[in-house]
Every structure is written in structure tokens, then in C-alpha cells.
Design a protein around this motif. Structure first.
Motif, PDB file in Angstrom:
ATOM      1  N   TRP A 151       4.970   0.334 -10.502  1.00 46.76           N
ATOM      2  CA  TRP A 151       4.363   0.590 -11.934  1.00 46.76           C
ATOM      3  C   TRP A 151       4.138  -0.930 -12.734  1.00 46.76           C
ATOM      4  CZ3 TRP A 151       6.018  -0.161 -16.982  1.00 46.76           C
ATOM      5  CH2 TRP A 151       5.495   0.606 -17.828  1.00 46.76           C
ATOM      6  N   LEU A 152       5.175  -1.432 -12.796  1.00 47.83           N
ATOM      7  CA  LEU A 152       5.194  -2.787 -13.526  1.00 47.83           C
ATOM      8  C   LEU A 152       3.942  -3.826 -13.038  1.00 47.83           C
ATOM      9  CD1 LEU A 152       8.912  -3.819 -13.436  1.00 47.83           C
ATOM     10  CD2 LEU A 152       7.426  -3.082 -15.500  1.00 47.83           C
ATOM     11  N   LEU A 153       3.849  -3.956 -11.715  1.00 44.79           N
ATOM     12  CA  LEU A 153       2.694  -4.631 -11.083  1.00 44.79           C
ATOM     13  C   LEU A 153       1.380  -3.977 -11.483  1.00 44.79           C
ATOM     14  CD1 LEU A 153       4.264  -5.261  -7.478  1.00 44.79           C
ATOM     15  CD2 LEU A 153       4.020  -6.985  -9.558  1.00 44.79           C
ATOM     16  N   GLU A 154       1.171  -2.612 -11.354  1.00 47.17           N
ATOM     17  CA  GLU A 154       0.156  -2.077 -11.576  1.00 47.17           C
ATOM     18  C   GLU A 154      -0.354  -2.220 -12.973  1.00 47.17           C
ATOM     19  OE1 GLU A 154      -0.190   2.077 -10.782  1.00 47.17           O
ATOM     20  OE2 GLU A 154      -0.560   1.641  -8.606  1.00 47.17           O
ATOM     21  N   ARG A 155       0.649  -2.174 -14.004  1.00 44.82           N
ATOM     22  CA  ARG A 155       0.463  -2.396 -15.422  1.00 44.82           C
ATOM     23  C   ARG A 155       0.082  -3.920 -15.859  1.00 44.82           C
ATOM     24  NH1 ARG A 155       4.622  -3.562 -19.827  1.00 44.82           N
ATOM     25  NH2 ARG A 155       4.069  -2.890 -21.391  1.00 44.82           N
ATOM     26  N   ALA A 156       0.738  -4.881 -15.003  1.00 45.62           N
ATOM     27  CA  ALA A 156       0.134  -6.203 -15.017  1.00 45.62           C
ATOM     28  C   ALA A 156      -1.042  -6.645 -14.279  1.00 45.62           C
ATOM     29  CB  ALA A 156       1.607  -7.101 -14.621  1.00 45.62           C
ATOM     30  N   ARG A 157      -1.718  -5.586 -13.651  1.00 46.51           N
ATOM     31  CA  ARG A 157      -2.964  -5.866 -13.067  1.00 46.51           C
ATOM     32  C   ARG A 157      -2.576  -6.776 -11.865  1.00 46.51           C
ATOM     33  NH1 ARG A 157      -7.657  -4.842 -17.503  1.00 46.51           N
ATOM     34  NH2 ARG A 157      -6.922  -2.669 -17.938  1.00 46.51           N
ATOM     35  N   TRP A 158      -1.443  -7.029 -11.038  1.00 50.96           N
ATOM     36  CA  TRP A 158      -1.181  -7.988 -10.303  1.00 50.96           C
ATOM     37  C   TRP A 158      -2.378  -8.104  -9.243  1.00 50.96           C
ATOM     38  CZ3 TRP A 158       2.354 -11.858  -9.654  1.00 50.96           C
ATOM     39  CH2 TRP A 158       2.520 -12.350  -8.517  1.00 50.96           C
ATOM     40  N   ALA A 159      -2.917  -9.442  -9.034  1.00 53.72           N
ATOM     41  CA  ALA A 159      -3.796  -9.702  -8.029  1.00 53.72           C
ATOM     42  C   ALA A 159      -3.522 -10.874  -7.486  1.00 53.72           C
ATOM     43  CB  ALA A 159      -5.119  -9.628  -8.446  1.00 53.72           C
ATOM     44  N   ALA A 160      -2.525 -11.652  -7.567  1.00 55.93           N
ATOM     45  CA  ALA A 160      -2.140 -12.922  -7.446  1.00 55.93           C
ATOM     46  C   ALA A 160      -1.895 -13.427  -5.891  1.00 55.93           C
ATOM     47  CB  ALA A 160      -0.987 -13.542  -8.464  1.00 55.93           C
ATOM     48  N   ALA A 161      -1.277 -12.254  -5.231  1.00 58.48           N
ATOM     49  CA  ALA A 161      -0.910 -12.640  -3.956  1.00 58.48           C
ATOM     50  C   ALA A 161      -0.482 -10.983  -3.266  1.00 58.48           C
ATOM     51  CB  ALA A 161       0.280 -13.359  -3.702  1.00 58.48           C
ATOM     52  N   PRO A 162      -0.642 -10.992  -1.979  1.00 59.67           N
ATOM     53  CA  PRO A 162      -0.365  -9.799  -1.226  1.00 59.67           C
ATOM     54  C   PRO A 162       1.166  -9.344  -1.537  1.00 59.67           C
ATOM     55  CG  PRO A 162      -1.449 -11.206   0.406  1.00 59.67           C
ATOM     56  CD  PRO A 162      -0.988 -12.165  -0.998  1.00 59.67           C
ATOM     57  N   VAL A 163       1.474  -7.939  -1.551  1.00 52.15           N
ATOM     58  CA  VAL A 163       2.646  -7.531  -2.109  1.00 52.15           C
ATOM     59  C   VAL A 163       3.220  -6.711  -0.737  1.00 52.15           C
ATOM     60  CG1 VAL A 163       4.057  -6.055  -3.569  1.00 52.15           C
ATOM     61  CG2 VAL A 163       1.762  -7.263  -4.370  1.00 52.15           C
ATOM     62  N   GLY A 176       0.547  -1.224   0.143  1.00 49.71           N
ATOM     63  CA  GLY A 176      -0.132  -0.054  -0.166  1.00 49.71           C
ATOM     64  C   GLY A 176       0.852   1.272  -0.182  1.00 49.71           C
ATOM     65  N   VAL A 177       2.005   1.200   0.066  1.00 50.47           N
ATOM     66  CA  VAL A 177       2.906   2.445   0.240  1.00 50.47           C
ATOM     67  C   VAL A 177       3.010   2.975  -1.118  1.00 50.47           C
ATOM     68  CG1 VAL A 177       5.227   3.174   0.595  1.00 50.47           C
ATOM     69  CG2 VAL A 177       4.500   1.391   2.021  1.00 50.47           C
ATOM     70  N   GLN A 178       2.891   4.306  -1.132  1.00 49.02           N
ATOM     71  CA  GLN A 178       3.002   4.885  -2.645  1.00 49.02           C
ATOM     72  C   GLN A 178       4.380   5.572  -3.018  1.00 49.02           C
ATOM     73  OE1 GLN A 178      -0.180   7.979  -1.427  1.00 49.02           O
ATOM     74  NE2 GLN A 178      -1.525   6.978  -2.900  1.00 49.02           N
ATOM     75  N   GLY A 179       4.376   5.630  -4.315  1.00 50.07           N
ATOM     76  CA  GLY A 179       5.586   6.052  -4.846  1.00 50.07           C
ATOM     77  C   GLY A 179       5.171   7.149  -5.923  1.00 50.07           C
ATOM     78  N   LEU A 227       2.369   0.203  -4.126  1.00 48.37           N
ATOM     79  CA  LEU A 227       2.831  -1.072  -4.000  1.00 48.37           C
ATOM     80  C   LEU A 227       1.690  -1.999  -3.629  1.00 48.37           C
ATOM     81  CD1 LEU A 227       5.385  -2.611  -4.432  1.00 48.37           C
ATOM     82  CD2 LEU A 227       5.716  -2.397  -2.069  1.00 48.37           C
ATOM     83  N   GLY A 228       0.954  -2.605  -4.257  1.00 44.38           N
ATOM     84  CA  GLY A 228      -0.085  -3.636  -3.794  1.00 44.38           C
ATOM     85  C   GLY A 228      -1.483  -2.887  -3.497  1.00 44.38           C
ATOM     86  N   GLU A 229      -2.089  -3.613  -2.532  1.00 41.21           N
ATOM     87  CA  GLU A 229      -3.373  -2.836  -2.132  1.00 41.21           C
ATOM     88  C   GLU A 229      -3.115  -1.844  -0.926  1.00 41.21           C
ATOM     89  OE1 GLU A 229      -6.339  -3.309  -3.193  1.00 41.21           O
ATOM     90  OE2 GLU A 229      -5.360  -4.265  -4.635  1.00 41.21           O
ATOM     91  N   PRO A 230      -4.092  -0.939  -0.583  1.00 42.21           N
ATOM     92  CA  PRO A 230      -3.653  -0.105   0.655  1.00 42.21           C
ATOM     93  C   PRO A 230      -3.461  -0.850   2.029  1.00 42.21           C
ATOM     94  CG  PRO A 230      -5.327   0.598  -0.699  1.00 42.21           C
ATOM     95  CD  PRO A 230      -5.131  -0.691  -1.315  1.00 42.21           C
ATOM     96  N   GLY A 231      -2.621  -0.479   2.659  1.00 37.17           N
ATOM     97  CA  GLY A 231      -2.372  -0.778   4.009  1.00 37.17           C
ATOM     98  C   GLY A 231      -3.307  -0.494   4.986  1.00 37.17           C
TER      99      GLY A 231
END
Length: 237
Positions: free
Chosen positions: A102-114, A65-68, A81-85
Motif C-alpha cells: 500500500w505504501l508503494l502504491e501510494r508513492a507510485r513506486w516505479a524506480a525498480a522491480p519489487v 505482482g503478488v496481491q494482498g 506488490l509491484g508489477e504483475p508477475g
């Protein structure tokens, strides 16, 4: 236990808005990164840890959930970075983890907590390996997204100017990443990596530690030095 890993370069130029007119030059690298992330998703991890190089002041854990931000590179784009904390986090993501987010958002990552981990680029190999072992023990099925560049001394116009040792270093690093050769990664010379401005040495050695006992197979998906900097993409599973 480590079940999969993706190795990606971390230049902000991977973000097309930052690269602007030069964006097509890294299209192949972006495609390779997406392919490597698909290997992570297919491994069905319980947890994804993003590992990237930082300075000493930015080293340490970054919860999900940390922002960059990419404002420092001329683009008013924010990522998370992942879902909001559950609670706000005081430190923003360092540059390498911002590119990973950014890469994870582009890939629409939802497979596991980050979650993220900034690794001091001067960290000793033994401490890198120990950190990797600790990460691999965090959950039954752990995946790593490992960010880092090779030497920045491949050409006269490179950020570190031309160093004739750079090509050989990058060749050895690419071979180790592409074959999941943990011993070769641990053997990368710290002093030489520092002189060649290699941002990936410490994160790659964290990966080597995490892979102890897992014996993954490796595949090199991309290798080039378009701006005089070695960029590699690899997938381990």
C-alpha cells in the motif's frame, strides 16, 4: 550491494480507510514513510526487496505482482506488490507486506522491480544476518523496505499491556535505526523482543546483515507510540 533502506512500521492502521476516524493520528507517520521511500527512489536501485515480519507459515519469498488484501481489517481494498508477475502466485501477501505494498502504491513506486520476503519473527539473529547478506548480493544496487514495529507494551491499553522494559527497548532500537548502527541492531535481545511483542526485531536484523560492508548513514524520521506500540521510520543511504 545495499545502496539504501527505508524502515517503516507495519500496522494496518497506516491505511486511512482501516483507521477510519482515527486516521489523522498517523498522518505524521505516513508523511515520514513517504519521505523514506523517496530516499529509496533517489538511490536508483536495480531491485527493491520488501522485508516484513510473519509467522512461520507465511515466511519465504513473494515475487513481484503478488496481491494482498485488507478485508481482514474491515476494508475491501486490494493491493499488489509491484508489477504483475508472469504467473499467478498461490499465497497472498501477509499483513506486513500488504501494508508495504500500500505504501508503494501510494508513492507510485516505479524506480525498480519489487519483490517481497516474509521473515519468521522467531528467526535467530545469525540467520537474519545471513539472509540480509544474501539479499544484498542479489543485484549491483539493492534497496530494502523493511517493515516492523517496536514493542507493543508501552501503555496500559497497549496490545501487550504495560511492561516497564518496553520504553528502554524502543529507545535503543530507535537509536540504532536512526544511526544505522548494525552492531546495536544485531545485539537486540531475541527473548526480550518476543516478550515485548516486538514485530520488527527479525526484519531489522536482516537489514543489519544486508548493510555489512556498505556503511550507510542513517536518519530517524519518526518515533512515537500512539497506541502503546513503538513505531519508527528511518532512512539509510
Amino acid at each position: 550491494m545495499l545502496v539504501a533502506a527505508a524502515v517503516c512500521p507495519c500496522p494496518p492502521l497506516l491505511v486511512p480507510e482501516v483507521a477510519a476516524g482515527a486516521a489523522p493520528e498517523l498522518d505524521a507517520a505516513r508523511t515520514a514513510c513517504a519521505d523514506a521511500l523517496s530516499v529509496l527512489a533517489a538511490s536508483r536501485p536495480d531491485r527493491l526487496v520488501v522485508v516484513g515480519p510473519t509467522g512461520p507459515d507465511e515466511a519465504g519469498p513473494y515475487p513481484g505482482g503478488v496481491q494482498g488484501s485488507l478485508k481482514g481489517f474491515g476494508v475491501d481494498t486490494g493491493v499488489r506488490l509491484g508489477e504483475p508477475g508472469a504467473e499467478p502466485y498461490a499465497r497472498p501477501l501477509p499483513a506486513a507486506l500488504t501494508v508495504a505494498a500500500w505504501l508503494l502504491e501510494r508513492a507510485r513506486w516505479a524506480a525498480a522491480p519489487v519483490e517481497g520476503l516474509g521473515v519468521d519473527q522467531r528467526l535467530a539473529p545469525e540467520r537474519c544476518a545471513e539472509t540480509g547478506r544474501e539479499l544484498a548480493a542479489r543485484a549491483p544496487r539493492v534497496a530494502l523496505l523493511v517493515m516492523g514495529d517496536g514493542s507493543a507494551c508501552r501503555t496500559l491499553k497497549a496490545p501487550g499491556y504495560l511492561d516497564e522494559r518496553a520504553a528502554a527497548f524502543d529507545t535503543a532500537a530507535a537509536r540504532a535505526l536512526g544511526t544505522a548502527d548494525t552492531a546495536a541492531l544485531m545485539a537486540l535481545d531475541v527473548s526480550l523482543a518476543y516478550e515485548l511483542k516486538v514485530a520488527g526485531r527479525a526484519p531489522w536484523q536482516v537489514l543489519a546483515g544486508a548493510a555489512e560492508g556498505a556503511e550507510p548513514g542513517g536518519q530517524l524520521l519518526y518515533e512515537d507510540a500512539p497506541y502503546g506500540v513503538g513505531y519508527f521510520v528511518a532512512a539509510w543511504s
